[in-house]
Write a protein that holds these residues in place. Structure first.
Motif: not given
Length: 108
Positions: A40-56
């Protein structure tokens, strides 16, 4: 680009690294991103983007073959939001080496 093509390009660009080492590096990065998202963590790579999990939320869907109503359980889905620098590069913005040009300056 496939994972094997990415590994091949990285190995060619970094001749001081062996191919198995590059495979290990790429695999480790992907595994860590996957593990973080599953926690459930967020991964942010500066200059590239951010990965996260969204709940449906759970919903009622339709079977396309029969038209019958089907209950679809709620779930988490991976989501990627590109960073500003990546969006600019993809859209033909200034391609600059961030190490050489100060932030906020355009390179022609």
């Amino acid at each position: 680009m496939t994972k094997s093509e990415l590994i091949a390009q990285l190995a060619a660009a970094n001749p001081h690294l062996r191919q198995p080492d590059v495979e290990l590096i790429v695999g480790t990065i992907f595994n860590e991103i996957t593990a973080a998202l599953s926690r459930g963590d967020r991964v942010e790579l500066r200059g590239f983007g951010a990965f996260s999990a969204k709940q449906r939320d759970a919903r009622t869907g339709r079977n396309p073959r029969t038209g019958e109503a089907v209950e679809v359980a709620g779930k988490a889905v991976p989501y990627f939001k590109p960073g500003k620098e990546l969006r600019e590069r993809v859209n033909g913005g200034p391609l600059q080496d961030p190490k050489r040009a100060p932030r906020g300056t355009a390179v022609a």
